[in-house]
Design a protein around this motif. Structure first.
Motif, PDB file in Angstrom:
ATOM      1  N   GLY A 205      13.313  -3.131 -28.158  1.00 32.37           N
ATOM      2  CA  GLY A 205      14.275  -2.167 -27.890  1.00 32.37           C
ATOM      3  C   GLY A 205      15.194  -1.530 -29.192  1.00 32.37           C
ATOM      4  N   GLY A 206      14.436  -1.759 -30.366  1.00 30.73           N
ATOM      5  CA  GLY A 206      15.080  -1.205 -31.690  1.00 30.73           C
ATOM      6  C   GLY A 206      14.313   0.335 -31.649  1.00 30.73           C
ATOM      7  N   ALA A 207      13.256   0.316 -31.050  1.00 34.46           N
ATOM      8  CA  ALA A 207      12.602   1.805 -31.084  1.00 34.46           C
ATOM      9  C   ALA A 207      12.216   2.088 -29.638  1.00 34.46           C
ATOM     10  N   ASP A 208      12.176   3.061 -29.148  1.00 32.16           N
ATOM     11  CA  ASP A 208      11.886   3.572 -27.913  1.00 32.16           C
ATOM     12  C   ASP A 208      10.467   4.067 -27.343  1.00 32.16           C
ATOM     13  N   VAL A 209       9.783   4.501 -28.372  1.00 34.18           N
ATOM     14  CA  VAL A 209       8.527   5.006 -28.152  1.00 34.18           C
ATOM     15  C   VAL A 209       7.668   5.004 -29.200  1.00 34.18           C
ATOM     16  N   VAL A 233       6.087   0.235 -21.017  1.00 36.63           N
ATOM     17  CA  VAL A 233       4.564   0.737 -20.506  1.00 36.63           C
ATOM     18  C   VAL A 233       3.644   0.999 -21.632  1.00 36.63           C
ATOM     19  N   CYS A 234       2.559   0.959 -21.249  1.00 33.51           N
ATOM     20  CA  CYS A 234       1.336   1.118 -22.398  1.00 33.51           C
ATOM     21  C   CYS A 234       0.508   2.070 -21.585  1.00 33.51           C
ATOM     22  N   ILE A 235       0.313   3.170 -22.140  1.00 33.67           N
ATOM     23  CA  ILE A 235      -0.666   3.986 -21.350  1.00 33.67           C
ATOM     24  C   ILE A 235      -1.438   4.890 -22.648  1.00 33.67           C
ATOM     25  N   CYS A 251       2.998   3.698 -26.364  1.00 35.19           N
ATOM     26  CA  CYS A 251       4.033   2.665 -25.493  1.00 35.19           C
ATOM     27  C   CYS A 251       5.242   3.273 -25.574  1.00 35.19           C
ATOM     28  N   ALA A 252       6.084   2.868 -24.648  1.00 31.95           N
ATOM     29  CA  ALA A 252       7.335   3.335 -24.375  1.00 31.95           C
ATOM     30  C   ALA A 252       8.311   2.338 -23.664  1.00 31.95           C
ATOM     31  N   SER A 253       9.731   2.610 -23.551  1.00 31.53           N
ATOM     32  CA  SER A 253      10.517   1.864 -22.976  1.00 31.53           C
ATOM     33  C   SER A 253      10.652   2.113 -21.391  1.00 31.53           C
ATOM     34  N   SER A 254      10.033   3.413 -21.131  1.00 30.84           N
ATOM     35  CA  SER A 254       9.798   3.653 -19.495  1.00 30.84           C
ATOM     36  C   SER A 254       8.617   4.545 -19.270  1.00 30.84           C
ATOM     37  N   GLN A 255       8.393   4.585 -18.202  1.00 31.27           N
ATOM     38  CA  GLN A 255       7.236   5.515 -17.668  1.00 31.27           C
ATOM     39  C   GLN A 255       7.611   7.147 -18.030  1.00 31.27           C
ATOM     40  N   GLU A 256       8.864   7.357 -17.649  1.00 34.49           N
ATOM     41  CA  GLU A 256       9.313   8.669 -17.727  1.00 34.49           C
ATOM     42  C   GLU A 256       9.229   9.136 -19.174  1.00 34.49           C
ATOM     43  N   LEU A 257       9.841   8.339 -20.071  1.00 36.83           N
ATOM     44  CA  LEU A 257       9.828   8.664 -21.600  1.00 36.83           C
ATOM     45  C   LEU A 257       8.226   8.868 -22.012  1.00 36.83           C
ATOM     46  N   ALA A 258       7.533   7.817 -21.474  1.00 34.96           N
ATOM     47  CA  ALA A 258       5.995   7.790 -22.145  1.00 34.96           C
ATOM     48  C   ALA A 258       5.203   9.130 -21.418  1.00 34.96           C
ATOM     49  N   GLU A 259       5.628   9.755 -20.248  1.00 29.78           N
ATOM     50  CA  GLU A 259       5.087  11.014 -19.755  1.00 29.78           C
ATOM     51  C   GLU A 259       5.783  12.040 -20.621  1.00 29.78           C
TER      52      GLU A 259
END
Ligand code: IPD
Length: 273
Positions: A205-209, A233-235, A251-259
């Protein structure tokens, strides 16, 4: 299976800790190195020794297991991922940092079974940061459970981003364009110089994506399970499923952010591992 995973993990962790001592001896830097694919892709004797220590110890404990190791592949061993238990090793992730004494470098060790990452160990002995994950059992930093952040929008996200270890003109063009976009669209941009530690920052949680083109399976195997066990998530950076041999990761803290990030960046497709 879970019993086996626990046994595999215990053996691997003790080997990683002892190999970490080889890195610690050079906490101020290591100015003897060789070049690999280009003049900013480096390898030292310590990279080789750490990899030998891990492969030696793991193959003694688990004779049927397979290996994908960064330095073995550099020496001509084929990078083959089957369904068999396969240890995926980056002996010093962040070798450029290691050479300079910049204390963000680590051992990254993943175990893939049926092509799924089941164990991830990322150990930075310089700063005593030990990130661990086992499938279904959560992600931990020095024994304390970690979770990804709650951030879901790029304009609130701290982005970890690398320039990589290649001066390929086409790739650099994509890197510079994406850096500009992340500066404009994100909350801030950071770079640790180690793909595995970048992923660990997202996991804690120190970075988000974090995204990168040109990394290899050994840079991202442990990070993949660490981020997923921490709730992230990792996509693929274009939005499809994560493919460990594609040399691409987001990789990101959530699918929404990753997309959102996947839609905001230019793409680069290196030759596969
Ligand atoms: C490298 C580091 C670097 C990343 C490169 C990797 P290495 O690993 O993780 O941060 O940008 O893509 O190859 O060569 O130091 O093990």
């Amino acid at each position: 299976m879970s019993d086996n995973i626990d046994e595999y993990f215990d053996v691997a962790l003790s080997l990683v800790r002892s190999a970490g001592n080889l890195i610690k001896e050079h906490v101020d830097g290591c100015n003897v190195f060789e070049l690999k694919s280009c003049d900013i892709d480096l390898v030292t004797e310590i990279d080789k020794k750490v990899e030998e220590t891990l492969i030696g110890g793991l193959s003694k404990a688990f004779p049927t297991h397979k290996f994908i190791g960064e330095e073995s592949v550099a020496d001509g061993v084929k990078c083959v991922l089957t369904d068999d238990p396969t240890w995926i090793i980056d002996p010093v992730d962040g070798t450029m940092n290691f050479v300079h004494g910049f204390p963000h470098n680590c051992i990254s060790l993943g175990l893939s079974i049926n092509k799924e990452n089941m164990i991830g160990i990322i150990y930075n002995p310089n700063l005593e940061q030990l990130f661990t994950a086992k499938k279904g059992q959560g992600a931990f930093l020095n024994g304390r459970q970690i979770h990804v952040s709650q951030v879901k929008e790029l304009n609130k996200a701290l982005v970890v981003f690398e320039t990589g270890t290649s001066r390929d003109e086409e790739k650099c063009k994509v890197v510079f364009e994406n850096l500009k976009r992340m500066i404009n669209l994100g909350h801030g941009v950071r770079s640790l110089g180690s793909a595995a530690l970048n992923m660990a920052m997202v996991a804690m949680g120190g970075a988000d994506v974090n995204f990168e083109f040109g990394i290899h399976a050994w840079d991202i195997s442990a990070g993949d399970i660490l981020v997923r066990e921490a709730g992230g998530v990792c996509i693929d950076p274009a939005g499809g499923p994560f493919d460990m041999l594609s040399r691409r990761v987001l990789c990101a803290s959530s699918q929404e952010l990753a997309e959102e990030v996947a839609k905001s960046i230019d793409q680069f497709y290196p030759e596969r591992d």
